[in-house]
Design a protein around this motif. Sequence first.
Motif, mmCIF file in Angstrom:
data_model
loop_
_atom_site.group_PDB
_atom_site.id
_atom_site.type_symbol
_atom_site.label_atom_id
_atom_site.label_comp_id
_atom_site.label_asym_id
_atom_site.label_seq_id
_atom_site.Cartn_x
_atom_site.Cartn_y
_atom_site.Cartn_z
ATOM 1 N N GLU A 276 1.003 -1.354 -0.146
ATOM 2 C CA GLU A 276 -0.143 -0.221 -0.278
ATOM 3 C C GLU A 276 0.756 1.184 -0.032
ATOM 4 N N PHE A 277 2.198 1.120 0.720
ATOM 5 C CA PHE A 277 2.966 2.494 0.438
ATOM 6 C C PHE A 277 3.494 2.153 -0.780
ATOM 7 N N ILE A 278 4.079 1.313 -1.325
ATOM 8 C CA ILE A 278 3.980 1.319 -3.215
ATOM 9 C C ILE A 278 3.518 2.031 -3.783
ATOM 10 N N GLU B 155 -7.214 -3.562 -4.964
ATOM 11 C CA GLU B 155 -6.518 -4.668 -4.673
ATOM 12 C C GLU B 155 -5.448 -4.849 -2.503
ATOM 13 N N GLY B 156 -6.177 -3.417 -2.229
ATOM 14 C CA GLY B 156 -6.277 -3.608 -0.961
ATOM 15 C C GLY B 156 -6.996 -4.611 -0.101
ATOM 16 N N ALA B 157 -8.733 -4.267 -0.616
ATOM 17 C CA ALA B 157 -9.325 -5.123 0.662
ATOM 18 C C ALA B 157 -9.498 -6.683 -0.360
ATOM 19 N N LEU B 158 -8.147 -7.082 -1.235
ATOM 20 C CA LEU B 158 -8.696 -8.498 -1.480
ATOM 21 C C LEU B 158 -7.315 -8.857 -0.692
ATOM 22 N N GLY B 159 -6.206 -8.358 -0.510
ATOM 23 C CA GLY B 159 -5.095 -7.795 0.154
ATOM 24 C C GLY B 159 -6.124 -8.843 2.139
ATOM 25 N N SER C 246 -8.647 -9.238 2.613
ATOM 26 C CA SER C 246 -9.807 -10.582 2.288
ATOM 27 C C SER C 246 -8.609 -12.340 2.923
ATOM 28 N N ILE C 247 -7.720 -11.686 1.988
ATOM 29 C CA ILE C 247 -6.490 -13.279 1.763
ATOM 30 C C ILE C 247 -5.970 -13.700 3.666
ATOM 31 N N LEU C 248 -5.788 -11.717 3.508
ATOM 32 C CA LEU C 248 -5.262 -11.870 5.211
ATOM 33 C C LEU C 248 -6.663 -12.641 6.016
ATOM 34 N N VAL C 249 -7.585 -12.336 6.334
ATOM 35 C CA VAL C 249 -8.676 -12.896 7.401
ATOM 36 C C VAL C 249 -8.904 -14.161 6.981
ATOM 37 N N SER C 250 -8.559 -14.596 5.600
ATOM 38 C CA SER C 250 -9.115 -16.220 5.613
ATOM 39 C C SER C 250 -7.853 -16.556 5.937
#
Length: 96
Positions: free
Chosen positions: A36-38, A70-74, A76-80
């Motif tokens: 996200e910083f990038i 992209e942030g929402a997908l990341g 969701s992967i983190l939560v799963s």
Amino acid sequence: MMMLNMWLMIFIMFLFGNMIFVSKHKHLLIVLLSLEFIVLSIFFSLMLYLSMVEYSMFMLMVFLVFSVCEGALGLSILVSMIRTHGNDYFQSFNLI
């Protein structure tokens, strides 16, 4: 001179984001934050470039939409990953 300082700041942001992305690959959350910083540094550079050439800022909105997706997908992967494995360590699960 001020424009050069802004480009230098954006380049340093991009460099730090890449260094964190490459070096801190133990936790998924830190990797996502560095990505996200990038994206934020790319957004600043795109905004600066489009204001220099006096172009429409519509492309910034398109870029923001894709970066939010992209942030929402990341996330969701983190939560799963936390639900299935209990933590966000990359070493705690097999990729195969």
